[in-house]
Design an enzyme around this catalytic site. Structure first.
Site, PDB file in Angstrom:
ATOM      1  N   HIS A   1      64.950   2.536 -46.677  1.00 12.76           N
ATOM      2  CA  HIS A   1      64.448   3.263 -47.845  1.00 12.76           C
ATOM      3  C   HIS A   1      64.221   2.335 -49.036  1.00 12.76           C
ATOM      4  CE1 HIS A   1      65.088   7.380 -46.300  1.00 12.76           C
ATOM      5  NE2 HIS A   1      66.040   6.804 -45.590  1.00 12.76           N
TER       6      HIS A   1
ATOM      7  N   CYS B   1      61.477   5.380 -42.985  1.00 17.30           N
ATOM      8  CA  CYS B   1      62.488   6.104 -42.221  1.00 17.30           C
ATOM      9  C   CYS B   1      61.841   7.206 -41.364  1.00 17.30           C
ATOM     10  CB  CYS B   1      63.597   6.619 -43.135  1.00 17.30           C
ATOM     11  SG  CYS B   1      65.101   7.076 -42.235  1.00 17.30           S
TER      12      CYS B   1
ATOM     13  N   GLU C   1      62.425   2.887 -51.508  1.00 22.43           N
ATOM     14  CA  GLU C   1      62.321   3.717 -52.714  1.00 22.43           C
ATOM     15  C   GLU C   1      63.674   3.992 -53.358  1.00 22.43           C
ATOM     16  OE1 GLU C   1      63.204   6.753 -49.527  1.00 22.43           O
ATOM     17  OE2 GLU C   1      62.167   4.827 -49.626  1.00 22.43           O
TER      18      GLU C   1
END
Length: 188
Positions: A170, A79, A172
């Site tokens: 994202h 991002c 994660e």
């Protein structure tokens, strides 16, 4: 064991550390240029790219990160990390200039336009990757050196060039570790 740093000035730092560790590597927070010593790779997490750039400049991290990449060490930007790693940012903000493409900040809209999408990533096979886009950027005008790994609505949302990997979303924030595994196995 591979040693991966996470730029720890803003953004999803802890989530990246957990993902790195669950992929079997050692994770370290990077706040100063000396923290890059001995690392095999670096993650630039999501966050607010303008704020991150200002803090990186204040702590003299821009040139050391460029030098880290020029040594052939791998960097993964998610991002805001994608924005910071791009050669140019629409609007003329300074970037690290490490992937030959232009970043469009908030390219899919503001916070309320955040969304999820299934991405079919050739390198991953099935099942599709469930990507989370939050105020997501995208890339335009990639050079021939940039390999496009994923698109949404014909917009580039994942790419790599040499030792640089970027995603507009994202990974994660998911339980799917395939992007971190890819980074560790193919890039680091």
């Amino acid at each position: 064991m591979k040693k991966i740093g996470v730029l720890a000035i803003q953004g999803a730092v802890d989530e990246h550390i957990q993902m790195i560790e669950s992929a079997g590597a050692l994770a370290f927070k990077v706040k100063h240029s000396s923290d890059l010593d001995g690392l095999d790779g670096l993650v630039l997490p999501g966050g607010e790219s303008t704020t991150m750039r200002k803090i990186m400049k204040r702590y003299d991290l821009m040139e050391p990160i460029r030098a880290f990449a020029s040594e052939g060490k791998a960097i993964f930007g998610t991002c805001a990390g994608l924005v910071l790693l791009s050669k140019e940012i629409e609007g003329g903000e300074e970037s690290l200039g490490l992937i030959e493409a232009t970043a469009i900040r908030n390219g899919f809209g503001r916070q309320k336009e955040s969304f999820e999408a299934e991405l079919n990533i050739e390198a991953f096979g099935e099942p599709a990757f469930e990507a989370i886009f939050i105020r997501a950027p995208y890339l335009i005008e990639p050079s021939n050196e940039v390999a496009v790994l994923a698109t949404v609505e014909n917009r580039i949302v994942a790419a790599k060039q040499a030792n640089i990997l970027v995603t507009a979303f994202h990974p994660e924030l998911t339980n799917d570790n395939r992007w971190m595994n890819y980074f560790l196995e193919k890039m680091v």
